[in-house]
Scaffold this motif. Structure first.
Motif, PDB file in Angstrom:
ATOM      1  N   THR A 141     -25.163 -18.904  -6.549  1.00  0.00           N
ATOM      2  CA  THR A 141     -25.732 -19.247  -5.247  1.00  0.00           C
ATOM      3  C   THR A 141     -24.644 -19.546  -4.233  1.00  0.00           C
ATOM      4  O   THR A 141     -24.684 -19.067  -3.094  1.00  0.00           O
ATOM      5  CB  THR A 141     -26.658 -20.472  -5.387  1.00  0.00           C
ATOM      6  OG1 THR A 141     -27.734 -20.138  -6.266  1.00  0.00           O
ATOM      7  CG2 THR A 141     -27.210 -20.893  -4.045  1.00  0.00           C
ATOM      8  N   LEU A 142     -23.659 -20.330  -4.644  1.00  0.00           N
ATOM      9  CA  LEU A 142     -22.637 -20.777  -3.707  1.00  0.00           C
ATOM     10  C   LEU A 142     -21.700 -19.643  -3.292  1.00  0.00           C
ATOM     11  O   LEU A 142     -21.386 -19.485  -2.114  1.00  0.00           O
ATOM     12  CB  LEU A 142     -21.851 -21.943  -4.318  1.00  0.00           C
ATOM     13  CG  LEU A 142     -22.673 -23.232  -4.436  1.00  0.00           C
ATOM     14  CD1 LEU A 142     -21.992 -24.234  -5.350  1.00  0.00           C
ATOM     15  CD2 LEU A 142     -22.897 -23.842  -3.054  1.00  0.00           C
ATOM     16  N   ILE A 143     -21.247 -18.852  -4.255  1.00  0.00           N
ATOM     17  CA  ILE A 143     -20.356 -17.754  -3.916  1.00  0.00           C
ATOM     18  C   ILE A 143     -21.081 -16.717  -3.054  1.00  0.00           C
ATOM     19  O   ILE A 143     -20.532 -16.195  -2.077  1.00  0.00           O
ATOM     20  CB  ILE A 143     -19.786 -17.103  -5.182  1.00  0.00           C
ATOM     21  CG1 ILE A 143     -18.903 -18.098  -5.943  1.00  0.00           C
ATOM     22  CG2 ILE A 143     -18.990 -15.850  -4.842  1.00  0.00           C
ATOM     23  CD1 ILE A 143     -17.748 -18.662  -5.142  1.00  0.00           C
ATOM     24  N   THR A 144     -22.330 -16.423  -3.393  1.00  0.00           N
ATOM     25  CA  THR A 144     -23.090 -15.451  -2.614  1.00  0.00           C
ATOM     26  C   THR A 144     -23.323 -15.947  -1.192  1.00  0.00           C
ATOM     27  O   THR A 144     -23.163 -15.195  -0.221  1.00  0.00           O
ATOM     28  CB  THR A 144     -24.445 -15.153  -3.293  1.00  0.00           C
ATOM     29  OG1 THR A 144     -24.209 -14.681  -4.619  1.00  0.00           O
ATOM     30  CG2 THR A 144     -25.216 -14.116  -2.513  1.00  0.00           C
ATOM     31  N   THR A 145     -23.700 -17.208  -1.052  1.00  0.00           N
ATOM     32  CA  THR A 145     -23.912 -17.762   0.286  1.00  0.00           C
ATOM     33  C   THR A 145     -22.629 -17.718   1.107  1.00  0.00           C
ATOM     34  O   THR A 145     -22.646 -17.364   2.290  1.00  0.00           O
ATOM     35  CB  THR A 145     -24.411 -19.215   0.186  1.00  0.00           C
ATOM     36  OG1 THR A 145     -25.600 -19.248  -0.604  1.00  0.00           O
ATOM     37  CG2 THR A 145     -24.705 -19.781   1.560  1.00  0.00           C
ATOM     38  N   TYR A 146     -21.532 -18.068   0.474  1.00  0.00           N
ATOM     39  CA  TYR A 146     -20.228 -18.029   1.150  1.00  0.00           C
ATOM     40  C   TYR A 146     -19.926 -16.607   1.622  1.00  0.00           C
ATOM     41  O   TYR A 146     -19.537 -16.382   2.776  1.00  0.00           O
ATOM     42  CB  TYR A 146     -19.155 -18.513   0.177  1.00  0.00           C
ATOM     43  CG  TYR A 146     -17.770 -18.656   0.769  1.00  0.00           C
ATOM     44  CD1 TYR A 146     -17.308 -19.900   1.192  1.00  0.00           C
ATOM     45  CD2 TYR A 146     -16.903 -17.570   0.880  1.00  0.00           C
ATOM     46  CE1 TYR A 146     -16.030 -20.046   1.722  1.00  0.00           C
ATOM     47  CE2 TYR A 146     -15.636 -17.702   1.411  1.00  0.00           C
ATOM     48  CZ  TYR A 146     -15.207 -18.954   1.830  1.00  0.00           C
ATOM     49  OH  TYR A 146     -13.944 -19.086   2.360  1.00  0.00           O
ATOM     50  N   ARG A 151     -21.668 -25.057   3.517  1.00  0.00           N
ATOM     51  CA  ARG A 151     -21.670 -26.517   3.437  1.00  0.00           C
ATOM     52  C   ARG A 151     -23.083 -27.045   3.195  1.00  0.00           C
ATOM     53  O   ARG A 151     -23.282 -27.984   2.420  1.00  0.00           O
ATOM     54  CB  ARG A 151     -21.112 -27.139   4.721  1.00  0.00           C
ATOM     55  CG  ARG A 151     -19.633 -26.941   4.928  1.00  0.00           C
ATOM     56  CD  ARG A 151     -19.126 -27.743   6.117  1.00  0.00           C
ATOM     57  NE  ARG A 151     -19.052 -29.162   5.799  1.00  0.00           N
ATOM     58  CZ  ARG A 151     -19.799 -30.094   6.390  1.00  0.00           C
ATOM     59  NH1 ARG A 151     -20.708 -29.749   7.275  1.00  0.00           N
ATOM     60  NH2 ARG A 151     -19.658 -31.363   6.059  1.00  0.00           N
ATOM     61  N   LYS A 152     -24.065 -26.451   3.865  1.00  0.00           N
ATOM     62  CA  LYS A 152     -25.438 -26.919   3.711  1.00  0.00           C
ATOM     63  C   LYS A 152     -25.961 -26.653   2.306  1.00  0.00           C
ATOM     64  O   LYS A 152     -26.617 -27.504   1.702  1.00  0.00           O
ATOM     65  CB  LYS A 152     -26.339 -26.249   4.747  1.00  0.00           C
ATOM     66  CG  LYS A 152     -27.765 -26.796   4.738  1.00  0.00           C
ATOM     67  CD  LYS A 152     -28.603 -26.194   5.828  1.00  0.00           C
ATOM     68  CE  LYS A 152     -29.987 -26.844   5.870  1.00  0.00           C
ATOM     69  NZ  LYS A 152     -30.692 -26.848   4.590  1.00  0.00           N
ATOM     70  N   VAL A 153     -25.665 -25.476   1.770  1.00  0.00           N
ATOM     71  CA  VAL A 153     -26.162 -25.130   0.442  1.00  0.00           C
ATOM     72  C   VAL A 153     -25.571 -26.047  -0.625  1.00  0.00           C
ATOM     73  O   VAL A 153     -26.217 -26.335  -1.633  1.00  0.00           O
ATOM     74  CB  VAL A 153     -25.872 -23.644   0.129  1.00  0.00           C
ATOM     75  CG1 VAL A 153     -26.212 -23.305  -1.316  1.00  0.00           C
ATOM     76  CG2 VAL A 153     -26.678 -22.753   1.059  1.00  0.00           C
ATOM     77  N   LEU A 154     -24.375 -26.538  -0.408  1.00  0.00           N
ATOM     78  CA  LEU A 154     -23.733 -27.422  -1.385  1.00  0.00           C
ATOM     79  C   LEU A 154     -24.599 -28.646  -1.704  1.00  0.00           C
ATOM     80  O   LEU A 154     -24.646 -29.091  -2.854  1.00  0.00           O
ATOM     81  CB  LEU A 154     -22.363 -27.867  -0.867  1.00  0.00           C
ATOM     82  CG  LEU A 154     -21.248 -26.829  -0.948  1.00  0.00           C
ATOM     83  CD1 LEU A 154     -20.089 -27.218  -0.040  1.00  0.00           C
ATOM     84  CD2 LEU A 154     -20.758 -26.664  -2.383  1.00  0.00           C
TER      85      LEU A 154
END
Length: 597
Positions: free
Chosen positions: A457-462, A556-559
């Motif tokens: 999720t985090l890498i994709t969002t980034y 930042r928000k997804v974190l």
């Protein structure tokens, strides 16, 4: 044949740029496994005429039929609704810029955010909060007027919106004022109770090392929990009970918005413009979700992944879409929602292959094929694995290609690496299971923060951020502490909700079982310890989040939204594996049923 630990090089370093020419350093977990772990022999049962024994989790089929999803009505898209929302936005901008007293300003900002409207006014809200919190006059007035209600609310809002450099609001002032206020606390005074409620909510934004704020929050909770509710308004009692069930900072924002719209309408002095605006905006955004979900359901149906030999895997497309709404609800994040729904659906299939179906020999070859990102390397694999790899490679190539056309940036290497990292971690869990090994809690968590798939999720969002640059891709770290803390919280929430069912079907021990065996304590004591870890990891995440202003905004928000979404899914048990209870109701109220205007 005897199973040996593969010579995988684990990439979970503290600071390892993607484009580094050096190999990734190995994770310390492998060293500990080699010291403490003695693999037993595992004899393949496959012959020319027999198939290996397979497990099954007997997961329930999806409760969301594609024909039903395609039949969902698309409403609130006419020009009159668009014009009406624009008019509401202008009215609210006027309200924000009016000369209010401090209490009115803070309550307006808080109401807008809880109604789900804050994303329309990010700049205005940040400017207003920066102005208020940087004014010594405002701070002194709060202190002189014994106004814990506004002091604690301002403190929470400033932290929620990442306003640190401009603010002169100090934690010491809040704690000092709270101690004075507690001495004269009056349960009959609704303002005193609201002050305690705001302090309680603010305490969940405590950072590591801010023990006094944590303790103040616990004291406030006791005051709220044991006061005589008959002395308070019904609306305030409802707010208190909602907060005590789960603090605002830990809630999935879209689900809370749906609750708060109804709760706000029951308040005596609600603003009709804000309420109507919130209802209309919710419905208009919901229609975007319906259109996206219909497109994704067609994609999933045409792939036909969880059929035939892959029918052991969970079919959870709609639940996966709910996950993405949990951490990318804003309409402009459509690209991330679509990509993450596809990725999460494939993560689920992969997880079930490693957890319940694949043999250890198959899984080793399968993991190698993903690391090499080469379908030709999979020729020795059974058909169900070949099918899964083909779908995985094609889907990632499509996501990367589409983004490259729009942004002229190549994100495929990042996507490849996150999948390789995830599957290596899955393979370690598979080895533990097949060899009957129960890791220590530290060994388990060192690997389990990866297997929860938060890194995907985090890498994709980034990588799918609108403001992504080549320099941002080049400097991407795999994986900084903030990614680990966010993922760890998701893992711990998952374990609290799913460990009993997963152990019953024979999965690898989860954190609770690892702690029970290691410390020789009861399951109840282990659960209490995991809840303590959750509170501590939130403090770590809060601190890192405050220091992460250099990251792209959506990342930042997804974190912080990943653990919120996980808490939502697993609060009442396994809301993902068994989604016909609370999860079904959440999908209906967020994605399917509009609010009556």
């Amino acid at each position: 044949m005897a199973v040996q630990l593969p010579p995988f090089l684990f990439p979970f370093s503290k600071k390892q740029p993607l484009l580094s020419s050096s190999s990734s350093p190995s994770l310390p977990i492998l060293q500990r496994i080699m010291i403490n772990f003695h693999p037993i022999s595992c004899i393949s049962t496959a012959t020319a005429t027999s198939s290996p024994a397979r497990r099954t989790a007997n997961y329930k089929p999806t409760i969301w039929d594609d024909s039903y999803i395609q039949s969902l009505p698309i409403e609130f898209m006419e020009e009159k609704y668009i014009d009406q929302r624009e008019n509401f936005m202008e009215e609210v901008r006027y309200l924000i810029n009016q000369q209010h007293n401090l209490t009115e300003q803070l309550e307006l900002v808080d109401t807008l955010c809880q109604l789900g409207l804050g994303y329309h006014f990010d700049a205005e809200i940040k400017n207003l909060l920066s102005s208020i919190s940087s004014s010594m006059k405002n701070i002194n007035n709060l202190i002189e007027n014994n106004n814990l209600q506004d002091f604690a609310l301002l403190f929470r809002l400033v932290r929620e919106h990442g306003i640190h450099n401009a603010s002169i609001l100090r934690l010491d002032d809040l704690i000092s004022y709270f101690k004075k206020e507690e001495e004269s606390f009056n349960l009959n005074n609704q303002l005193d109770v609201k002050g305690m409620l705001n302090l309680y909510e603010a305490s969940f934004l405590a950072m590591e090392g801010e023990d006094e704020l944590d303790e103040a929050g616990k004291i406030a909770m006791k005051h709220l929990k044991y006061h005589d509710r008959s002395l308070l308004s019904l609306q305030l009692v409802e707010q208190i009970e909602h907060a005590l069930e789960l603090p605002l900072h830990w809630r999935m924002s879209r689900l809370h918005t749906r609750w708060f719209i109804d709760a706000y309408g029951r308040q005596k002095n609600f603003n009709p413009t804000l309420l109507q605006f919130a209802k209309l905006d919710f419905n208009m955004v919901q229609n975007i979700y319906k259109i996206e979900l219909q497109e994704l359901s067609s994609w999933w149906r045409n792939l036909n992944v969880v059929r035939g030999e892959l029918n052991f895997a969970r079919d959870r497309l709609v639940e996966n879409y709910l996950w993405t709404v949990g951490y990318t609800f804003q309409p402009e994040l459509w690209r991330s929602r679509k990509a993450l729904t596809k990725i999460n659906s494939l993560v689920t299939t992969m997880d079930d292959i490693y957890d319940i179906y694949g043999t250890l020999e198959e899984l080793k070859l399968f993991t190698n094929s993903i690391e090499e990102w080469n379908i030709d390397a999979a020729q020795q694999l059974p058909d169900y694995m070949k099918k899964c790899l083909t779908v995985l490679f094609n889907t990632m190539n499509d996501i990367a290609s589409s983004f490259s056309k729009d942004k002229e940036l190549d994100i495929l290497p990042c996507l490849k690496r996150m999948w390789a990292d995830l599957c290596k971690a899955y393979f370690i869990e598979a080895m533990w299971y097949h060899n009957g090994y129960t890791p220590t809690l530290d060994e388990y968590l060192d690997n389990a923060w990866v297997t929860i798939s938060g890194i995907c999720t985090l890498i994709t969002t980034y990588c799918l951020s609108d403001d992504l640059t080549f320099e941002a891709i080049k400097s991407l770290e795999f994986y900084p502490p903030i990614v680990q803390y966010s993922s760890m919280l998701a893992r711990l929430y998952n374990d609290l909700g799913t460990c009993t069912a997963e152990i019953q079907r024979g999965d690898v021990p989860k954190s609770i079982q690892c702690y029970v065996k290691e410390k020789n304590v009861s399951e109840s004591a282990a659960r209490d310890y995991i809840r303590c870890l959750i509170r501590n990891y939130w403090k770590k995440l809060n601190k890192e989040h405050a220091l992460s202003s250099n990251y792209v905004k959506s990342f930042r928000k997804v974190l912080v939204d990943i653990p919120r979404a996980a808490q939502c899914f697993y609060q009442y048990g396994d809301g993902y594996g068994e989604p016909d209870g609370e999860t079904r109701e959440q999908i209906i109220c967020i994605i399917i049923e509009p609010i009556s205007l």
